[in-house]
Design an enzyme around this catalytic site. Sequence first.
Site, PDB file in Angstrom:
ATOM      1  N   HIS A 149      -6.722 -34.053  17.381  1.00  0.00           N
ATOM      2  CA  HIS A 149      -5.488 -33.264  17.295  1.00  0.00           C
ATOM      3  C   HIS A 149      -4.356 -34.167  16.847  1.00  0.00           C
ATOM      4  O   HIS A 149      -4.246 -35.284  17.337  1.00  0.00           O
ATOM      5  CB  HIS A 149      -5.163 -32.663  18.673  1.00  0.00           C
ATOM      6  N   ILE A 197     -12.520 -20.908 -12.444  1.00  0.00           N
ATOM      7  CA  ILE A 197     -11.939 -21.692 -13.546  1.00  0.00           C
ATOM      8  C   ILE A 197     -10.560 -21.150 -13.897  1.00  0.00           C
ATOM      9  O   ILE A 197      -9.586 -21.907 -14.025  1.00  0.00           O
ATOM     10  CB  ILE A 197     -12.855 -21.669 -14.789  1.00  0.00           C
TER      11      ILE A 197
HETATM   12  P1  NAD Z   1     -16.639 -16.809 -12.664  1.00  0.00           P
HETATM   13  O1  NAD Z   1     -17.834 -15.978 -12.818  1.00  0.00           O
HETATM   14  O2  NAD Z   1     -16.399 -17.553 -11.403  1.00  0.00           O
HETATM   15  O3  NAD Z   1     -15.328 -15.921 -12.908  1.00  0.00           O
HETATM   16  C1  NAD Z   1     -15.156 -15.130 -14.044  1.00  0.00           C
HETATM   17  C2  NAD Z   1     -14.217 -14.011 -13.693  1.00  0.00           C
HETATM   18  O4  NAD Z   1     -13.928 -13.301 -14.866  1.00  0.00           O
HETATM   19  C3  NAD Z   1     -14.808 -13.024 -12.695  1.00  0.00           C
HETATM   20  O5  NAD Z   1     -13.861 -12.784 -11.699  1.00  0.00           O
HETATM   21  C4  NAD Z   1     -15.066 -11.783 -13.551  1.00  0.00           C
HETATM   22  O6  NAD Z   1     -14.937 -10.587 -12.829  1.00  0.00           O
HETATM   23  C5  NAD Z   1     -13.994 -11.912 -14.611  1.00  0.00           C
HETATM   24  N1  NAD Z   1     -14.288 -11.287 -15.883  1.00  0.00           N
HETATM   25  C6  NAD Z   1     -15.464 -11.273 -16.552  1.00  0.00           C
HETATM   26  N2  NAD Z   1     -15.323 -10.654 -17.747  1.00  0.00           N
HETATM   27  C7  NAD Z   1     -14.021 -10.302 -17.836  1.00  0.00           C
HETATM   28  C8  NAD Z   1     -13.236  -9.663 -18.832  1.00  0.00           C
HETATM   29  N3  NAD Z   1     -13.776  -9.281 -19.983  1.00  0.00           N
HETATM   30  N4  NAD Z   1     -11.920  -9.437 -18.582  1.00  0.00           N
HETATM   31  C9  NAD Z   1     -11.361  -9.836 -17.412  1.00  0.00           C
HETATM   32  N5  NAD Z   1     -12.055 -10.458 -16.445  1.00  0.00           N
HETATM   33  C10 NAD Z   1     -13.358 -10.697 -16.659  1.00  0.00           C
HETATM   34  O7  NAD Z   1     -16.640 -17.795 -13.921  1.00  0.00           O
HETATM   35  P2  NAD Z   1     -15.711 -19.016 -14.298  1.00  0.00           P
HETATM   36  O8  NAD Z   1     -14.477 -19.044 -13.468  1.00  0.00           O
HETATM   37  O9  NAD Z   1     -15.599 -18.971 -15.777  1.00  0.00           O
HETATM   38  O10 NAD Z   1     -16.599 -20.239 -13.867  1.00  0.00           O
HETATM   39  C11 NAD Z   1     -17.882 -20.447 -14.456  1.00  0.00           C
HETATM   40  C12 NAD Z   1     -18.814 -21.131 -13.506  1.00  0.00           C
HETATM   41  O11 NAD Z   1     -18.371 -22.429 -13.216  1.00  0.00           O
HETATM   42  C13 NAD Z   1     -18.942 -20.398 -12.205  1.00  0.00           C
HETATM   43  O12 NAD Z   1     -20.302 -20.393 -11.819  1.00  0.00           O
HETATM   44  C14 NAD Z   1     -18.129 -21.226 -11.256  1.00  0.00           C
HETATM   45  O13 NAD Z   1     -18.614 -21.149  -9.933  1.00  0.00           O
HETATM   46  C15 NAD Z   1     -18.300 -22.613 -11.822  1.00  0.00           C
HETATM   47  N6  NAD Z   1     -17.122 -23.399 -11.479  1.00  0.00           N
HETATM   48  C16 NAD Z   1     -17.003 -23.856 -10.222  1.00  0.00           C
HETATM   49  C17 NAD Z   1     -15.888 -24.554  -9.869  1.00  0.00           C
HETATM   50  C18 NAD Z   1     -15.756 -25.051  -8.479  1.00  0.00           C
HETATM   51  O14 NAD Z   1     -16.753 -25.125  -7.767  1.00  0.00           O
HETATM   52  N7  NAD Z   1     -14.570 -25.377  -8.023  1.00  0.00           N
HETATM   53  C19 NAD Z   1     -14.871 -24.782 -10.763  1.00  0.00           C
HETATM   54  C20 NAD Z   1     -15.015 -24.285 -12.026  1.00  0.00           C
HETATM   55  C21 NAD Z   1     -16.147 -23.593 -12.366  1.00  0.00           C
END
Ligand code: NAD
Length: 479
Positions: A453, A184
């Site tokens: 291709h 996200i």
């Molecule tokens: P995520 O878990 O993918 O990423 C969160 C990130 O924040 C991680 O890298 C983590 O290490 C980091 N983090 C956590 N706490 C932190 C902090 N206090 N300070 C700094 N970094 C920190 O979660 P998301 O991006 O919020 O997405 C949520 C869910 O929605 C996920 O399961 C994701 O797969 C799903 N989603 C999928 C898509 C897609 O498929 N394209 C798009 C958007 C969301």
Amino acid sequence: MRLKTEVLVLGGGPGGYTAAFRAADLGKQVTLVERYPVLGGVCLNVGCIPSKTLLHVAAVLNEAKEIKPAGIGFAEPDIDLEKLRNWKNNISTQLTTGLAALAKQRNVTVIKGVGRFISNTQLLVEDGDDTQTIEFAQAIIAVGSQPVKIPSFPNDDPRLMDSTDALNLERIPKKLLIIGGGIIGLEMATVYHALGSKITVVEMQDQIIPGCDKDLVRPLMQRIKKQYDNIFLETQVSHIEALSEGLKVSFGSASSELANDKGKDTPETEVFDKVLVAVGRRPNGHLIDADKAGVNVDERGFISVDKQQRSNVKHIFAIGDVVGNPMLAHKATHEGKIAAEVIAGMATEWQALTIPSVAYTDPEIAWMGLTENAAKAQGISYEKAAFPWAASGRSLSMGRKEGVTKLLCDKQTGRILGAGIVGTHAGELIAEAVLALEMGASVEDLALTVHAHPTLAETLGFSAEMIAGTITDLLIKKR
Ligand code: NAD
């Protein structure tokens, strides 16, 4: 008011509406309860679809800028935020209106309101002052998840956003901090950067998109490092103070030994116009009084289910984000079909071998099956090839050369185990690898498949040829 139904579905997101429609198609009488006035859940309204709409806009803006070396110059874009917002909302509306029509055509009763269990056969639905009780024979819980909030932050300040706020595009901040370098965070960074914000990303792990192999993340990292003001790894935000001139952010190290230090290469504090918190989502299992139906919810809010999506209560099923990671719409829809089919008496269960992941960043990253990280951690011996897109005519003709297509296969049998792609349209390209895995294909099968291709898809064929030793588009030294 009281209502009786054979199948109750609680939650109208991709998982819920798919389950409801499939159950109706299998002859069940279905009631779908949704708290919002439209179906589609987070995905259609405040998630996948609006973000992809804005990412398309970002891609157009970037392409217009980056075509300059080819001798084509455009004027600076004129961005009408209100029109853009309406255009994005209109796309979601087309889809949600379509869903309402599909529900009607199937005689699925849709009830608006917030549902909570009052027993293992009854759900109370509240919509303002209106309440009604629905008696059900079987139920499917599809209540999804919500963004994680950090309690110590000034969460009432409108300058502190979650993904829903960010997609609202209220205004384009000059300086935007994104906390969380996951999918996200990075997708929203792509959008806001293209619209003109200066971006800083803070990620607590030692790489962005921590679930993904480092070599696949590298091309994205190299590109955004040049575009964004800062990407702070192994760093957390320890404090945010709401000032009139902006949000004053204090940084801290993510490592507990260095808890009092500021993070790696970060300033002590910095002021931002807006901050987006994207540190994950948490399941909504605690919001539905599941205990009154006897359904176990763990302390994080997840409901555990078996391969048929059945909870600990035999006639109550659960699907989607509320049953566990990955929180992806395509996992939820697959699970929704399983639950509906089991309820209709079919011998269905989860058998899919992989759930692909896609980050719709620029470049996109997509992966499926076994990752190299997992193979190493589990001691699985594998053979690998990584085809560089610098040798792909199609990629070069699009002005891009940073992509990589990586294939992992079993060392003995050559059977495909996993694949990862970084590059333009990686999210589309991964489908071939998913099908190959599901069909039990070997590297030879992929290498002998005639790929058109010049296409980006042929990079998958090339990576298979690299392992098979038949590639002519690269020179691989004989071992
Ligand atoms: P995520 O878990 O993918 O990423 C969160 C990130 O924040 C991680 O890298 C983590 O290490 C980091 N983090 C956590 N706490 C932190 C902090 N206090 N300070 C700094 N970094 C920190 O979660 P998301 O991006 O919020 O997405 C949520 C869910 O929605 C996920 O399961 C994701 O797969 C799903 N989603 C999928 C898509 C897609 O498929 N394209 C798009 C958007 C969301």
